[in-house]
Design an enzyme around this catalytic site. Structure first.
Site, PDB file in Angstrom:
ATOM      1  N   SER A  78       0.846  -1.293  -0.020  1.00  0.00           N
ATOM      2  CA  SER A  78       0.045  -0.071  -0.141  1.00  0.00           C
ATOM      3  C   SER A  78       0.852   1.320   0.086  1.00  0.00           C
ATOM      4  O   SER A  78       1.616   1.579  -1.037  1.00  0.00           O
ATOM      5  CB  SER A  78      -0.929  -0.129   1.122  1.00  0.00           C
ATOM      6  OG  SER A  78      -1.800   0.944   1.057  1.00  0.00           O
ATOM      7  N   HIS A  79       0.865   2.134   1.228  1.00  0.00           N
ATOM      8  CA  HIS A  79       1.462   3.322   1.080  1.00  0.00           C
ATOM      9  C   HIS A  79       2.785   3.241   1.546  1.00  0.00           C
ATOM     10  O   HIS A  79       3.520   4.342   1.693  1.00  0.00           O
ATOM     11  CB  HIS A  79       0.768   4.368   2.086  1.00  0.00           C
ATOM     12  CG  HIS A  79       0.300   3.637   3.627  1.00  0.00           C
ATOM     13  ND1 HIS A  79      -0.486   2.480   3.615  1.00  0.00           N
ATOM     14  CD2 HIS A  79       0.936   3.738   4.581  1.00  0.00           C
ATOM     15  CE1 HIS A  79      -0.261   1.924   4.711  1.00  0.00           C
ATOM     16  NE2 HIS A  79       0.538   2.728   5.492  1.00  0.00           N
ATOM     17  N   ASP A 121      -2.975   6.579  -3.157  1.00  0.00           N
ATOM     18  CA  ASP A 121      -1.849   5.668  -2.297  1.00  0.00           C
ATOM     19  C   ASP A 121      -1.105   4.583  -3.707  1.00  0.00           C
ATOM     20  O   ASP A 121      -1.655   4.342  -4.806  1.00  0.00           O
ATOM     21  CB  ASP A 121      -1.858   5.213  -1.151  1.00  0.00           C
ATOM     22  CG  ASP A 121      -2.878   3.966  -1.333  1.00  0.00           C
ATOM     23  OD1 ASP A 121      -3.617   3.943  -1.915  1.00  0.00           O
ATOM     24  OD2 ASP A 121      -2.708   3.232  -0.280  1.00  0.00           O
ATOM     25  N   ASP A 149      -1.352   1.352  -3.600  1.00  0.00           N
ATOM     26  CA  ASP A 149      -2.421   0.562  -4.286  1.00  0.00           C
ATOM     27  C   ASP A 149      -3.578   1.119  -4.713  1.00  0.00           C
ATOM     28  O   ASP A 149      -4.684   0.159  -5.112  1.00  0.00           O
ATOM     29  CB  ASP A 149      -2.335  -0.860  -3.543  1.00  0.00           C
ATOM     30  CG  ASP A 149      -3.037  -0.455  -2.018  1.00  0.00           C
ATOM     31  OD1 ASP A 149      -2.997   0.858  -1.578  1.00  0.00           O
ATOM     32  OD2 ASP A 149      -3.786  -1.187  -1.464  1.00  0.00           O
ATOM     33  N   ASP A 194      -6.293   2.549  -2.852  1.00  0.00           N
ATOM     34  CA  ASP A 194      -7.461   2.376  -2.087  1.00  0.00           C
ATOM     35  C   ASP A 194      -7.456   3.609  -1.318  1.00  0.00           C
ATOM     36  O   ASP A 194      -8.695   3.993  -0.852  1.00  0.00           O
ATOM     37  CB  ASP A 194      -7.419   1.225  -1.460  1.00  0.00           C
ATOM     38  CG  ASP A 194      -6.371   1.082  -0.494  1.00  0.00           C
ATOM     39  OD1 ASP A 194      -5.251   1.581  -0.524  1.00  0.00           O
ATOM     40  OD2 ASP A 194      -6.321  -0.179   0.221  1.00  0.00           O
ATOM     41  N   ARG A 195      -6.577   4.477  -1.348  1.00  0.00           N
ATOM     42  CA  ARG A 195      -6.848   5.930  -0.464  1.00  0.00           C
ATOM     43  C   ARG A 195      -6.871   7.092  -1.142  1.00  0.00           C
ATOM     44  O   ARG A 195      -6.500   6.942  -2.409  1.00  0.00           O
ATOM     45  CB  ARG A 195      -5.469   6.065   0.273  1.00  0.00           C
ATOM     46  CG  ARG A 195      -5.166   4.972   1.459  1.00  0.00           C
ATOM     47  CD  ARG A 195      -3.877   5.469   2.446  1.00  0.00           C
ATOM     48  NE  ARG A 195      -3.744   4.096   3.288  1.00  0.00           N
ATOM     49  CZ  ARG A 195      -3.128   4.464   4.394  1.00  0.00           C
ATOM     50  NH1 ARG A 195      -2.831   5.641   4.835  1.00  0.00           N
ATOM     51  NH2 ARG A 195      -3.119   3.560   5.253  1.00  0.00           N
ATOM     52  N   LYS A 217     -11.697  -0.105   0.196  1.00  0.00           N
ATOM     53  CA  LYS A 217     -11.838   1.154   0.203  1.00  0.00           C
ATOM     54  C   LYS A 217     -11.236   1.809  -1.144  1.00  0.00           C
ATOM     55  O   LYS A 217     -10.739   1.002  -1.933  1.00  0.00           O
ATOM     56  CB  LYS A 217     -10.952   2.194   1.237  1.00  0.00           C
ATOM     57  CG  LYS A 217      -9.645   1.800   1.362  1.00  0.00           C
ATOM     58  CD  LYS A 217      -8.964   2.595   2.570  1.00  0.00           C
ATOM     59  CE  LYS A 217      -7.167   1.946   2.974  1.00  0.00           C
ATOM     60  NZ  LYS A 217      -7.148   0.711   3.643  1.00  0.00           N
TER      61      LYS A 217
HETATM   62  C1  VG1 Z   1      -3.376   1.832   8.383  1.00  0.00           C
HETATM   63  C2  VG1 Z   1      -4.450   2.721   8.612  1.00  0.00           C
HETATM   64  C3  VG1 Z   1      -5.693   2.120   8.588  1.00  0.00           C
HETATM   65  C4  VG1 Z   1      -5.917   1.203   6.894  1.00  0.00           C
HETATM   66  C5  VG1 Z   1      -4.669   0.473   6.935  1.00  0.00           C
HETATM   67  C6  VG1 Z   1      -4.354  -0.088   5.488  1.00  0.00           C
HETATM   68  O1  VG1 Z   1      -3.345   0.778   9.357  1.00  0.00           O
HETATM   69  O2  VG1 Z   1      -4.489   3.450   9.966  1.00  0.00           O
HETATM   70  O3  VG1 Z   1      -6.976   2.606   8.747  1.00  0.00           O
HETATM   71  O4  VG1 Z   1      -6.935   0.404   6.898  1.00  0.00           O
HETATM   72  O5  VG1 Z   1      -3.431   1.156   6.935  1.00  0.00           O
HETATM   73  O6  VG1 Z   1      -4.551   0.865   4.583  1.00  0.00           O
HETATM   74  P1  VG1 Z   1      -2.321   0.890  10.652  1.00  0.00           P
HETATM   75  O7  VG1 Z   1      -2.614  -0.537  11.443  1.00  0.00           O
HETATM   76  O8  VG1 Z   1      -0.886   1.123  10.073  1.00  0.00           O
HETATM   77  O9  VG1 Z   1      -2.925   2.234  11.561  1.00  0.00           O
HETATM   78  V1  VG1 Z   1      -3.613   0.467   3.001  1.00  0.00           V
HETATM   79  O10 VG1 Z   1      -4.162   1.816   2.071  1.00  0.00           O
HETATM   80  O11 VG1 Z   1      -2.461   0.610   3.657  1.00  0.00           O
HETATM   81  O12 VG1 Z   1      -3.805  -0.769   2.736  1.00  0.00           O
HETATM   82 CO    CO Z   2      -3.683   1.410   0.207  1.00  0.00          CO
END
Ligand code: VG1
Ligand code: CO
Length: 540
Positions: free
Chosen positions: A110-111, A274, A276, A278-279, A373
């Protein structure tokens, strides 16, 4: 030929908030990826039809070929792969649902940054298109710790660059256009005619794909289909290291876009997604929309989008997300749920038809059109609202606060702190819980302290330890959580919220409005003393 390999089994493959994330070098250890994939297939199997794709980061190509050979050896009959192995997370969810697959692997961290020295990740989504629920990820984790062998078809890599169907052993591999199905779904959801007219008017927009997976999706949808000016999408070419950047659409890491939007001659609308896809981050001309507010605005204006013309079934938000959307739900007379962090907790509610809109404070918004998302979806939703209301982003936000009051909100992240110090900080906070209740700290009085736990209203499964909450008697709160997505040390997240009903006091800077709560959070946690940090890494 199918080969069985003995696997050493691993003790560190427990999926976090969103799948298994580790440094690439960690994934490159012999048998590491294979151990996880075989464990998934053993737990969720038999899988006959599955989807496979990732955000294109470094190691995506290698991992896809391994997973394909393992799928072929494990009796999978058909795999649907995005062209060149690419699928954004929401597109993968869309494809699983559309082709009625049993599930799919999504390759992404992801990010988190990408490249040989950065992060890789993998997660499994179920037949509903959503992330495997906790009971499944826990079963997968248990399987990874005592797996004895995995099977793999001995075969050459297959070329994923052209659409069409090829075979691998007895298995069919269907290579599809990564964008088309998703673009079609967006067209069925929003008023593309209205958005198209807006984008072809003197309205100016910038979308920052941050050299990650949404580039091709945004180009096709915004520029080709909707007619936005060429160049609307910046950093549109996905790179395996995301251009060396940190593909997290927030005020710190999406700096290039932020600089354009906070400027004299800024466009009317700015957005970013982001790694992937989804953000989403939503910006107006010199204006930032907090993700919790964005969710509330979408809820309040949902009927602007044709797919929501009949209203929302219900709304869900993660616990740390501000209660701004709760006020909208109340007004609309629909149910509002508070779930733990992570999209996997929304799936049951959506499948049961209880909610159609979900969101998280971490720049995540989505609906039951898929089970993830969805960054571009949120951007299109805002465009649809702007096209209908014909006013600026800032005005929409101001009108909202006038009507509902404002939930001042901020999240402070302290990234890559020493793991032991972070655990000790949480223990220290928990130890104060009993004595804190009833105490007055400045202008705030503590009403409740707890460690958030959740009972799923659909299957009654219980999730504990989801964040330490200090709730004040006026509805303000401070929440502490340790991240479940980082790969280096620990990340401490502090969530701060207070409510202002008086419209004339809704235009303060959030950090100023929350400064007392920030001080209280620092005092109670002894964060500076314990971590040696004086400033958050990221402030949202
Ligand atoms: C973070 C965010 C959470 C989100 C997750 C995956 O998790 O706070 O709200 O669902 O990333 O997002 P954490 O446990 O680091 O707080 V993504 O776009 O990374 O898959
Ligand atoms: Co993501």
């Amino acid at each position: 030929m199918i080969h069985s390999h003995s696997s050493p089994s691993f003790s560190d493959q427990r999926p976090g908030t969103s799948g298994l994330r580790k440094k690439v070098k960690h994934f490159q250890q012999q048998h590491y990826l294979e151990n996880f994939v075989q464990s998934v297939l053993n737990v969720v199997g038999p899988v006959k039809k599955m989807v496979l794709g990732g955000d294109g980061r470094y190691f995506n190509d290698t991992a896809i070929q391994i997973i394909l050979r393992m799928a072929a050896a494990n009796g999978v009959q058909e795999v649907i792969v995005g062209q060149s192995g690419i699928l954004s997370t929401p597109a993968a969810s869309c494809v699983i649902r559309k082709y009625q697959a049993d599930g799919g692997f999504i390759l992404s961290a992801s990010h988190n940054p990408a490249g040989p020295d950065e992060d890789f990740g993998i997660k499994y989504n179920m037949g509903n298109g959503g992330p495997a629920p906790e009971k499944v990820t826990e079963a997968i984790y248990a399987a990874t710790t005592n797996l004895e062998h995995y099977t793999l078809l001995e075969a050459d890599d297959i070329n994923l660059n052209n659409q069409g169907t090829v075979t691998l052993g007895d298995m069919q591999v269907q290579i599809i256009d990564a964008v088309a199905d998703y673009a079609e779904l967006m067209q069925s959801f929003f008023d593309f005619k209205a958005i198209g007219s807006l984008l072809k008017s003197d309205f100016r927009m910038k979308f920052d794909a941050m050299h990650a997976v949404t580039g091709p999706y945004a180009k096709v949808i915004l520029e080709d289909i909707l007619g936005a000016a060429k160049g609307t999408v910046m950093n549109a070419i996905p790179l395996s290291d995301f251009g060396g950047g940190h593909p997290d659409p927030n005020l710190t890491y999406a700096k290039e876009l932020v600089d354009i939007m906070f400027n004299e001659n800024a466009p009317d609308f700015g957005a970013a997604s982001d790694g992937d896809g989804d953000r989403n981050m939503i910006l107006g001309n010199n204006f930032f929309v907090n993700p919790s507010d964005s969710l509330a605005v979408i809820a309040a204006n949902a009927t602007c989008a044709p797919a929501c013309a009949d209203g929302l079934k219900g709304i869900a938000r993660s616990m740390p997300t501000s209660a701004a959307v709760d006020r909208v739900a109340e007004k609309l007379g629909v149910e509002c749920f508070e779930t733990p962090t992570g999209w996997k907790f929304f799936g049951n509610l959506m499948d049961a038809g209880r909610v159609s809109l979900c969101g998280e404070e971490s720049f995540g918004t989505g609906s039951d059109h898929v089970r993830e998302k969805d960054g571009l979806w949120a951007v299109l939703f805002w465009l649809n609202i702007l096209a209908v209301r014909q006013t600026s982003v800032q005005n929409i936000m101001m009108d909202h606060w006038k009507e509902y009051g404002r939930n001042y909100y901020s999240r402070h992240d302290y990234e890559a702190v020493d793991s032991q110090a972070a655990t000790d900080l949480m223990t220290h906070l928990r130890a104060q819980f009993t004595s804190l209740v009833g105490q007055t700290l400045g202008r705030y009085t503590v009403a409740v302290c707890d460690d958030f736990s959740y009972t799923d209203p659909i299957d009654q499964s219980v999730s504990t330890g989801q964040g330490l909450r200090i709730l004040f008697d006026d509805g303000s709160r401070i929440v502490f959580r340790l991240s479940g997505t980082g790969t280096q040390g620990a990340t401490i997240r502090i969530y701060l919220e207070s409510y202002e009903a008086d419209a004339s006091r809704c235009n303060q800077d959030a950090q100023d409005a929350l400064s007392d709560l920030i001080d209280i959070a620092m005092q109670l946690s002894q964060l500076k003393e314990r971590t040696g940090r004086t400033q958050p890494t990221v402030i949202t």
